[in-house]
Design an enzyme around this catalytic site. Structure first.
Site, PDB file in Angstrom:
ATOM      1  N   ASP A 150      24.858  56.403  26.527  1.00 43.54           N
ATOM      2  CA  ASP A 150      24.396  57.077  25.319  1.00 43.54           C
ATOM      3  C   ASP A 150      23.426  56.163  24.577  1.00 43.54           C
ATOM      4  O   ASP A 150      23.680  54.953  24.444  1.00 43.54           O
ATOM      5  CB  ASP A 150      25.584  57.433  24.423  1.00 43.54           C
ATOM      6  CG  ASP A 150      25.179  58.335  23.265  1.00 43.54           C
ATOM      7  OD1 ASP A 150      25.155  59.570  23.471  1.00 43.54           O
ATOM      8  OD2 ASP A 150      24.874  57.820  22.180  1.00 43.54           O
ATOM      9  N   ASN A 169      14.665  59.827  16.129  1.00 39.23           N
ATOM     10  CA  ASN A 169      14.024  61.127  15.887  1.00 39.23           C
ATOM     11  C   ASN A 169      13.563  61.259  14.443  1.00 39.23           C
ATOM     12  O   ASN A 169      12.488  61.805  14.157  1.00 39.23           O
ATOM     13  CB  ASN A 169      14.992  62.261  16.230  1.00 39.23           C
ATOM     14  CG  ASN A 169      14.985  62.602  17.705  1.00 39.23           C
ATOM     15  OD1 ASN A 169      13.975  62.409  18.391  1.00 39.23           O
ATOM     16  ND2 ASN A 169      16.096  63.096  18.219  1.00 39.23           N
ATOM     17  N   HIS A 179      10.346  64.066  16.996  1.00 33.49           N
ATOM     18  CA  HIS A 179      10.903  64.441  18.295  1.00 33.49           C
ATOM     19  C   HIS A 179      10.014  64.021  19.455  1.00 33.49           C
ATOM     20  O   HIS A 179      10.517  63.747  20.552  1.00 33.49           O
ATOM     21  CB  HIS A 179      11.140  65.957  18.339  1.00 33.49           C
ATOM     22  CG  HIS A 179      12.294  66.390  17.486  1.00 33.49           C
ATOM     23  ND1 HIS A 179      13.591  66.118  17.809  1.00 33.49           N
ATOM     24  CD2 HIS A 179      12.323  67.066  16.303  1.00 33.49           C
ATOM     25  CE1 HIS A 179      14.403  66.615  16.871  1.00 33.49           C
ATOM     26  NE2 HIS A 179      13.649  67.185  15.948  1.00 33.49           N
ATOM     27  N   ASP A 192      11.306  61.964  22.546  1.00 34.91           N
ATOM     28  CA  ASP A 192      11.110  62.365  23.948  1.00 34.91           C
ATOM     29  C   ASP A 192      10.590  61.201  24.790  1.00 34.91           C
ATOM     30  O   ASP A 192      10.990  61.022  25.946  1.00 34.91           O
ATOM     31  CB  ASP A 192      10.126  63.535  24.024  1.00 34.91           C
ATOM     32  CG  ASP A 192      10.710  64.820  23.474  1.00 34.91           C
ATOM     33  OD1 ASP A 192      11.937  64.879  23.268  1.00 34.91           O
ATOM     34  OD2 ASP A 192       9.929  65.773  23.253  1.00 34.91           O
ATOM     35  N   GLU A 244      21.001  62.892  24.083  1.00 36.88           N
ATOM     36  CA  GLU A 244      20.710  61.513  24.469  1.00 36.88           C
ATOM     37  C   GLU A 244      21.779  60.921  25.365  1.00 36.88           C
ATOM     38  O   GLU A 244      21.853  59.699  25.534  1.00 36.88           O
ATOM     39  CB  GLU A 244      20.549  60.642  23.215  1.00 36.88           C
ATOM     40  CG  GLU A 244      21.821  60.424  22.421  1.00 36.88           C
ATOM     41  CD  GLU A 244      22.104  61.528  21.399  1.00 36.88           C
ATOM     42  OE1 GLU A 244      22.851  61.250  20.456  1.00 36.88           O
ATOM     43  OE2 GLU A 244      21.573  62.640  21.548  1.00 36.88           O
TER      44      GLU A 244
END
Length: 336
Positions: free
Chosen positions: A213, A221, A226, A230, A255
């Site tokens: 994780d 973010n 975003h 990404d 994630e």
């Protein structure tokens, strides 16, 4: 979605086998009767009838959940042998020879590219030899004309069958890839993970599960948007792929990712996890000329014969939470 839905070739081959066993098997009965009543070829008729009985047996087998994979080879070989023998024994005017032209289609649909190509070439050579034999036995047709016409027809049908099968398999592979691949990161998705679990269980293969994780990903973010998030996800996946191989990396959602390592020791699994953790920690992700520091937490557990997939996942998640509770940017593995 089941694995069979991702592999339409298996379903297609089964349908072709079912149709072939029913349709050609029924015709075989009529051919056998015709050989008895018209030409009194009792021996040949007996073999044709045996093929018809075997076809009926295969047709009944196709209704079952599992079927012997060798049936498609036996069906193809026995039908081919009947046509070759019929061409050899009977006058050319009987028309048995014309059955040869449908075999490239049957071979490619039933056996696939490689076996279909080999069978197609072999039958072509045998039947060309049969033409030559029939000419010297009967001498009432032009051998060269017969060979040229047969070659053009047979090769044309074979090429069409070959091209069709190649493109069908390519299309199937593309659809399967779309169904099992995460479009953003290129990692395998949850559907692929489900099927991988099933395959490992069926084969009773030992494996280590690494659940990873990204730490404080929401903050990434919030600060970088975003699009920045990404870029971070893709970079993390690339590092995981470099360490464990693309076939072993899966995105579970958001994630969170996991890695399946088959037949490795606990020491090796820890080494892979530590390599991933260190490389991500020491390689900030560059986005819009800004360096984004990234760390990950990893939980590891080993599969056990007495545990189901849910129990293994639960233990790996517990280790992941322990890594986060311990300050993040850590690897925690089950003892033992």
């Amino acid at each position: 979605m089941e694995m069979s839905e991702l592999n339409s070739s298996s379903e297609l081959r089964l349908k072709v086998l079912k149709g072939l066993s029913l349709g050609v098997g029924g015709l075989a009965v009529l051919v056998a009767i015709g050989n008895v009543l018209v030409s009194q070829s009792y021996i040949y008729a007996s073999f044709v009838m045996l093929y018809a009985l075997y076809s009926w047996h295969v047709y009944r087998q196709t209704a079952k959940t599992t079927i012997f994979n060798g049936h498609k080879y036996i069906m193809s070989a026995s039908l081919t042998l009947l046509v070759i023998v019929g061409t050899f024994l009977k006058p050319t005017a009987s028309g048995v020879f014309f059955w040869t032209l449908v075999f490239p289609i049957i071979y490619y649909l039933l056996l696939g590219n490689k076996a279909g190509f080999i069978a197609t070439v072999c039958l072509f050579v045998v039947q060309m030899s049969n033409i030559a034999f029939q000419f010297y036995a009967e001498q009432y047709f032009d051998m060269l004309t017969m060979m040229l016409n047969f070659s053009f027809c047979y090769v044309t049908i074979a090429i069409v069958s070959h091209v069709y099968e190649i493109n069908r398999v390519l299309a199937e592979n593309k659809l399967s890839k779309l169904a099992t691949c995460d479009p953003l990161t290129g990692a395998n998705n949850r559907l692929a993970l489900k099927h991988r679990y099933q395959a490992l269980q069926d084969q009773q293969t030992a494996f280590h599960l690494l659940v990873l994780d990204i730490d404080h990903f929401k903050a990434v973010n919030d600060e970088y948007g975003h699009d920045g998030g990404d870029v971070v996800l893709k970079a993390v996946v690339n590092t995981m792929v470099d360490a464990a191989g693309s076939d072993n990396v899966f995105r579970q959602g958001g994630e969170e990712f996991c890695i399946l390592l088959e037949n490795v020791t606990r020491h090796d699994a820890l080494a892979v996890a530590e390599r991933i953790r260190k490389e991500i920690e020491h390689s900030p992700v560059v986005y819009q000329q800004r360096a984004i520091p990234v760390t990950v937490s990893i939980g590891i557990t080993q599969s056990e014969a007495s545990k189901g997939v849910q129990d293994i996942n639960r233990q790996a998640d517990a280790n992941l939470y322990a890594a986060k509770a311990g300050g993040r940017n850590k690897v925690v593995a089950s003892n033992g």
